[in-house]
Design a protein around this motif. Structure first.
Motif, short mmCIF file in Angstrom:
data_model
loop_
_atom_site.label_atom_id
_atom_site.label_comp_id
_atom_site.label_asym_id
_atom_site.label_seq_id
_atom_site.Cartn_x
_atom_site.Cartn_y
_atom_site.Cartn_z
N VAL A 12 -1.02 5.23 3.44
CA VAL A 12 -1.11 4.33 2.17
C VAL A 12 -1.67 3.15 2.41
O VAL A 12 -2.43 2.89 1.27
CB VAL A 12 0.60 4.18 2.03
CG1 VAL A 12 0.75 2.91 1.18
CG2 VAL A 12 1.49 4.90 1.78
N GLY A 13 -1.80 2.51 3.44
CA GLY A 13 -2.73 1.18 3.57
C GLY A 13 -4.30 1.62 3.57
O GLY A 13 -4.88 0.98 3.00
N ILE A 14 -4.42 2.76 3.89
CA ILE A 14 -5.91 3.11 3.59
C ILE A 14 -6.23 3.50 2.34
O ILE A 14 -7.16 3.11 1.87
CB ILE A 14 -6.44 4.32 4.93
CG1 ILE A 14 -6.42 3.93 6.26
CG2 ILE A 14 -7.64 4.99 4.34
CD1 ILE A 14 -6.32 5.07 7.31
N LEU A 15 -5.32 4.27 1.93
CA LEU A 15 -5.55 4.70 0.38
C LEU A 15 -5.71 3.51 -0.83
O LEU A 15 -6.37 3.62 -1.49
CB LEU A 15 -4.27 5.70 -0.26
CG LEU A 15 -4.32 6.41 -1.36
CD1 LEU A 15 -5.74 7.29 -1.45
CD2 LEU A 15 -3.33 7.23 -1.64
N VAL A 16 -4.67 2.50 -0.38
CA VAL A 16 -4.60 1.40 -1.02
C VAL A 16 -5.70 0.42 -1.04
O VAL A 16 -6.49 0.04 -2.05
CB VAL A 16 -3.10 0.71 -1.10
CG1 VAL A 16 -3.52 -0.98 -1.38
CG2 VAL A 16 -2.07 1.20 -1.56
N THR A 17 -6.12 0.32 0.11
CA THR A 17 -7.30 -0.20 0.31
C THR A 17 -8.78 0.44 -0.40
O THR A 17 -9.42 -0.34 -1.01
CB THR A 17 -7.84 -0.40 1.95
OG1 THR A 17 -6.61 -1.18 2.59
CG2 THR A 17 -9.19 -1.18 2.09
N ILE A 18 -8.82 1.62 -0.21
CA ILE A 18 -9.89 2.30 -0.98
C ILE A 18 -9.79 2.17 -2.39
O ILE A 18 -10.71 2.04 -3.05
CB ILE A 18 -10.12 3.84 -0.45
CG1 ILE A 18 -10.39 3.79 1.00
CG2 ILE A 18 -11.12 4.49 -1.22
CD1 ILE A 18 -10.47 5.20 1.51
N LEU A 19 -8.76 2.59 -3.04
CA LEU A 19 -8.47 2.33 -4.37
C LEU A 19 -8.69 0.82 -4.87
O LEU A 19 -9.25 0.85 -5.84
CB LEU A 19 -7.26 3.09 -4.89
CG LEU A 19 -7.08 4.28 -4.83
CD1 LEU A 19 -5.49 4.68 -4.87
CD2 LEU A 19 -7.81 5.14 -5.67
N SER A 20 -8.32 -0.10 -4.19
CA SER A 20 -8.40 -1.56 -4.48
C SER A 20 -9.92 -1.84 -4.60
O SER A 20 -10.58 -2.53 -5.26
CB SER A 20 -7.66 -2.50 -3.58
OG SER A 20 -6.40 -2.17 -3.96
N GLN A 21 -10.73 -1.26 -3.73
CA GLN A 21 -12.14 -1.64 -3.57
C GLN A 21 -12.71 -1.09 -4.65
O GLN A 21 -13.78 -1.66 -5.29
CB GLN A 21 -12.68 -1.39 -2.11
CG GLN A 21 -12.37 -2.09 -0.95
CD GLN A 21 -12.49 -3.47 -1.08
OE1 GLN A 21 -13.73 -3.92 -1.45
NE2 GLN A 21 -11.69 -4.46 -1.02
N GLU A 30 -7.37 -6.28 -12.47
CA GLU A 30 -5.82 -6.43 -12.75
C GLU A 30 -5.28 -4.89 -12.01
O GLU A 30 -4.10 -4.92 -11.62
CB GLU A 30 -5.65 -6.44 -14.07
CG GLU A 30 -6.11 -7.71 -14.62
CD GLU A 30 -7.79 -7.61 -15.15
OE1 GLU A 30 -8.36 -6.61 -15.32
OE2 GLU A 30 -8.14 -8.58 -15.49
N HIS A 31 -5.92 -3.79 -12.19
CA HIS A 31 -5.58 -2.57 -11.81
C HIS A 31 -5.48 -2.52 -10.44
O HIS A 31 -4.43 -2.05 -9.65
CB HIS A 31 -6.29 -1.56 -12.18
CG HIS A 31 -6.17 -1.14 -13.87
ND1 HIS A 31 -7.15 -1.81 -14.79
CD2 HIS A 31 -5.21 -0.62 -14.57
CE1 HIS A 31 -6.85 -1.40 -15.85
NE2 HIS A 31 -5.72 -0.61 -15.64
N ALA A 32 -6.41 -2.99 -9.48
CA ALA A 32 -6.59 -3.17 -8.28
C ALA A 32 -5.17 -4.05 -7.65
O ALA A 32 -4.67 -3.44 -6.65
CB ALA A 32 -7.68 -3.83 -7.79
N ILE A 35 -2.31 -1.69 -8.02
CA ILE A 35 -2.15 -0.62 -6.95
C ILE A 35 -1.81 -1.12 -5.67
O ILE A 35 -0.92 -0.67 -5.07
CB ILE A 35 -3.29 0.00 -6.84
CG1 ILE A 35 -4.06 0.76 -7.90
CG2 ILE A 35 -3.74 0.76 -5.66
CD1 ILE A 35 -3.33 2.21 -8.14
N SER A 36 -2.19 -2.37 -5.35
CA SER A 36 -1.77 -3.05 -3.95
C SER A 36 -0.35 -3.44 -4.09
O SER A 36 0.44 -3.23 -3.11
CB SER A 36 -2.40 -4.32 -3.88
OG SER A 36 -3.70 -4.00 -3.88
N LEU A 37 0.25 -3.78 -5.21
CA LEU A 37 1.58 -4.02 -5.27
C LEU A 37 2.42 -2.75 -5.28
O LEU A 37 3.40 -2.79 -4.63
CB LEU A 37 1.89 -4.58 -6.62
CG LEU A 37 3.11 -5.32 -7.11
CD1 LEU A 37 3.52 -6.48 -6.21
CD2 LEU A 37 3.25 -6.02 -8.39
N ALA A 38 2.03 -1.92 -5.87
CA ALA A 38 2.66 -0.33 -5.84
C ALA A 38 2.76 -0.01 -4.55
O ALA A 38 3.78 0.51 -3.91
CB ALA A 38 2.00 0.62 -6.42
#
Length: 64
Positions: A12-21, A30-32, A35-38
């Motif tokens: 989840v950490g890796i996926l959230v990091t990639i999506l946020s970047q 805002e979407h990033a 995603i981090s909050l979720a």
């Protein structure tokens, strides 16, 4: 604690990091943030039962 839980948290950490970047570079901060909050809420929902067990064990250990 199960080793599978650690791998899920790492995934989840890796996926959230990639999506946020990706979202930050496309101008959607805002979407990033959402995603981090979720991701944080998801991981916390997995960890809370273990924290409860820890406090219950500590309370049992120190009760007379």
């Amino acid at each position: 604690m199960e080793i599978g839980l650690i791998f899920k948290i790492a995934a989840v950490g890796i996926l959230v990091t990639i999506l946020s970047q990706v979202l930050k570079h496309s101008g959607r901060e805002e979407h990033a943030f959402l995603i981090s909050l979720a991701g944080l809420i998801l991981v916390l929902s997995w960890i809370v039962p273990y924290i409860y067990d820890l406090f219950d064990t500590v309370q049992t250990l120190f009760s007379f």
